[in-house]
Design a protein around this motif. Structure first.
Motif, PDB file in Angstrom:
ATOM      1  N   SER A 246       0.746  -1.090   0.082  1.00  0.00           N
ATOM      2  CA  SER A 246       0.052  -0.072  -0.165  1.00  0.00           C
ATOM      3  C   SER A 246       0.769   1.332   0.098  1.00  0.00           C
ATOM      4  N   LEU A 247       2.022   1.300   0.628  1.00  0.00           N
ATOM      5  CA  LEU A 247       2.762   2.504   0.843  1.00  0.00           C
ATOM      6  C   LEU A 247       3.572   2.758  -0.658  1.00  0.00           C
TER       7      LEU A 247
ATOM      8  N   VAL B 147       4.070   6.421  -1.926  1.00  0.00           N
ATOM      9  CA  VAL B 147       5.456   7.060  -2.082  1.00  0.00           C
ATOM     10  C   VAL B 147       5.558   7.187  -3.626  1.00  0.00           C
ATOM     11  N   THR B 148       5.327   6.477  -4.580  1.00  0.00           N
ATOM     12  CA  THR B 148       5.676   6.667  -6.016  1.00  0.00           C
ATOM     13  C   THR B 148       4.939   7.906  -6.505  1.00  0.00           C
ATOM     14  N   TYR B 149       3.396   8.174  -6.056  1.00  0.00           N
ATOM     15  CA  TYR B 149       2.604   9.180  -6.329  1.00  0.00           C
ATOM     16  C   TYR B 149       3.041  10.538  -5.827  1.00  0.00           C
TER      17      TYR B 149
ATOM     18  N   VAL C 233       8.121  15.989  -8.085  1.00  0.00           N
ATOM     19  CA  VAL C 233       8.463  16.309  -9.362  1.00  0.00           C
ATOM     20  C   VAL C 233       7.842  17.097 -10.406  1.00  0.00           C
ATOM     21  N   ILE C 234       6.478  16.798 -10.577  1.00  0.00           N
ATOM     22  CA  ILE C 234       5.604  17.416 -11.703  1.00  0.00           C
ATOM     23  C   ILE C 234       5.423  18.917 -11.061  1.00  0.00           C
TER      24      ILE C 234
END
Length: 97
Positions: free
Chosen positions: A42-43, A47-49, A55-56
């Motif tokens: 779930s993490l 974390v990726t999001y 970054v965006i």
């Protein structure tokens, strides 16, 4: 009125509920390892999001959007640029706007 997003969430929730017993069996019926696997699983997307958004949002796209708006260009034109993919990107932006 039922919205399509509600239907997809309902289908996902019904299909994902059998993942926990499957992981439990894969991990030798160890409850502690199963909890850790579910937590880690779930993490990782969270974390990726978070990294993606950082970054965006920190990439200076706000300045580019402000420049495009100041010159009268649309966001679709700025993002699409020119070339074969430009029309596709512009059409997708218009569909989802």
């Amino acid at each position: 009125k039922i919205y399509p997003s509600v239907i997809s969430i309902g289908i996902l929730s019904m299909g994902a509920q059998n993942v926990v017993p499957t992981i439990w069996l894969y991990l030798g019926r160890d409850v502690r390892r199963t909890r850790r696997a579910i937590l880690a699983g779930s993490l990782m997307p969270l974390v990726t999001y978070f990294v993606w958004e950082t970054v965006i949002l920190g990439s200076g796209i706000d300045d580019a959007m402000a420049t495009a708006a100041g010159t009268g260009n649309t966001a679709a034109a700025m993002i699409g640029g020119s070339g074969d993919g430009a029309v596709l990107v512009q059409n997708l932006i218009q569909v989802f706007s």
